[in-house]
Design an enzyme around this catalytic site. Structure first.
Site, PDB file in Angstrom:
ATOM      1  N   ASP A  85       0.864  -1.194   0.000  1.00  0.00           N
ATOM      2  CA  ASP A  85       0.000   0.000   0.000  1.00  0.00           C
ATOM      3  C   ASP A  85       0.890   1.230   0.000  1.00  0.00           C
ATOM      4  O   ASP A  85       1.643   1.471   0.948  1.00  0.00           O
ATOM      5  CB  ASP A  85      -0.908  -0.039   1.238  1.00  0.00           C
ATOM      6  N   ASP A  96      -3.174   7.384  -3.277  1.00  0.00           N
ATOM      7  CA  ASP A  96      -3.143   6.258  -2.353  1.00  0.00           C
ATOM      8  C   ASP A  96      -3.563   5.033  -3.163  1.00  0.00           C
ATOM      9  O   ASP A  96      -4.675   5.003  -3.701  1.00  0.00           O
ATOM     10  CB  ASP A  96      -4.120   6.560  -1.202  1.00  0.00           C
ATOM     11  N   HIS A 155     -11.484   6.353   2.019  1.00  0.00           N
ATOM     12  CA  HIS A 155     -11.476   7.623   2.747  1.00  0.00           C
ATOM     13  C   HIS A 155     -11.232   8.786   1.797  1.00  0.00           C
ATOM     14  O   HIS A 155     -10.474   8.656   0.830  1.00  0.00           O
ATOM     15  CB  HIS A 155     -10.376   7.594   3.806  1.00  0.00           C
ATOM     16  N   HIS A 163      -7.076  11.209   5.743  1.00  0.00           N
ATOM     17  CA  HIS A 163      -8.384  10.628   6.065  1.00  0.00           C
ATOM     18  C   HIS A 163      -9.377  11.737   6.358  1.00  0.00           C
ATOM     19  O   HIS A 163      -9.227  12.451   7.343  1.00  0.00           O
ATOM     20  CB  HIS A 163      -8.295   9.683   7.274  1.00  0.00           C
ATOM     21  N   GLU A 188     -10.784   1.190  -1.089  1.00  0.00           N
ATOM     22  CA  GLU A 188      -9.864   0.090  -0.800  1.00  0.00           C
ATOM     23  C   GLU A 188     -10.567  -1.141  -0.239  1.00  0.00           C
ATOM     24  O   GLU A 188     -10.595  -1.357   0.962  1.00  0.00           O
ATOM     25  CB  GLU A 188      -8.710   0.537   0.093  1.00  0.00           C
ATOM     26  N   GLU A 276      -6.552  -1.042  -4.163  1.00  0.00           N
ATOM     27  CA  GLU A 276      -6.910   0.356  -3.869  1.00  0.00           C
ATOM     28  C   GLU A 276      -6.540   1.273  -5.025  1.00  0.00           C
ATOM     29  O   GLU A 276      -5.480   1.133  -5.627  1.00  0.00           O
ATOM     30  CB  GLU A 276      -6.179   0.829  -2.600  1.00  0.00           C
TER      31      GLU A 276
HETATM   32 CO    CO Z   1      -5.960   4.291   1.735  1.00  0.00          CO
END
Ligand code: CO
Length: 291
Positions: A85, A96, A155, A163, A188, A276
């Site tokens: 990640d 992300d 998020h 976030h 994700e 993700e």
């Molecule tokens: Co994330």
């Protein structure tokens, strides 16, 4: 969102996509956990960007928030399910993105989270709710015989903010935020052979600063000095050069200057996969910044 901000999200996304693709190839049986992480992290800075958070490499039942400790001696072994990640930021604008590498016979588990992500992306447009995306994720994963992880979510993202709203559930809740043009968020999905709920492990490697209040102990002050350029974004214990950090970090958490992100795991012996992407909602759909 203006063009300049859009371009920064896109720049971060393209870079993250490339580094994640290349980095996934380093996940092999016998490879050093620490070497993989340091090698991938260094590519982000070599390419002129910065990490939005320490590279997460979470194995098997660990779903998220693991990264190398200083001098980590782990070696990847046959059968590992490795979630990589990566967060890249350009002037605070974050991409992300995550992928799972299967070192065993769990390609169907890997596909489940990947297909769930594509199902959610496929229905995004203004007016759809976060709960609709969660339903797409849950249905896709359950149809393949796995469980989505209910207490991990996608998020919203903002400048130097990892976030924020909207929260994108991995299960089909009723309602949730109505999605609008210009929103930026990460989706994700996690698929698991376990319980579908993660719990905190005692292992802690990732932290972020949540308060600017003054700190008395010198080791604590030294740590805050070293992470000043994070702008509140998460950092790794491994990045710090402070002899007394294992005393200072818990003290900074107790005084609520730092937040800690413990490793999050499903039940022992289970396996978890993750996929993700970061997306920006457009007038009639979305742009995936991390492809
Ligand atoms: Co994330």
């Amino acid at each position: 969102m203006n063009d300049e901000i859009f371009d920064k999200y896109r720049e971060a996304g393209l870079l993250a996509a490339k580094i994640l693709r290349d980095g996934a190839k380093e996940i092999r049986i016998g490879a050093s956990y620490l070497d993989i992480i340091e090698s991938i992290e260094s590519r982000v800075t070599e390419d002129g960007a910065a990490l939005a958070f320490p590279l997460n490499l979470s194995l098997n039942e660990d779903a998220a928030h693991d990264t190398a400790s200083p001098g980590d001696t782990r070696i990847l072994t046959k059968g590992d399910v490795a979630k990589l990640d990566l967060g890249v930021q350009v002037d605070g604008y974050i991409a992300d993105t995550a992928t799972t590498v299967d070192l065993g016979v769990n390609s169907l588990l890997v596909d489940a989270s990947k297909q769930a992500l594509e199902a959610a992306i496929g229905i995004i447009r203004p007016g759809v709710t976060a709960g609709d995306l969660g339903m797409a994720v849950q249905t896709t994963i359950e149809n393949r015989g796995y469980r989505p992880i209910a207490n991990l979510t996608g998020h919203g993202l903002d400048k130097y903010v990892l976030h924020r709203s909207p929260t994108i559930p991995n299960i089909g809740i009723k309602g949730g935020m109505v999605l609008e043009e210009g929103m930026v968020f990460a989706i994700e999905p996690f698929a698991t052979t376990g319980s579908g709920h993660v719990m905190e492990k005692t292992r802690k490697e990732i932290y972020s600063q949540i308060s600017q209040k003054p700190v008395r102990i010198p080791a604590g002050r030294a740590i805050l000095e070293q992470i000043r350029d994070r702008h509140g974004l998460p950092f790794s214990r491994r990045w710090l050069k402070e002899r007394k950090m294992d005393l200072a970090l818990p003290a900074l958490i107790r005084s609520q200057v730092l937040h800690v992100y413990p490793v999050l795991s499903d039940i022992p012996g289970s396996l978890v996969s993750q996929a993700e992407h970061t997306i920006i909602i457009t007038a009639d759909g979305c742009i995936v910044t991390t492809r």
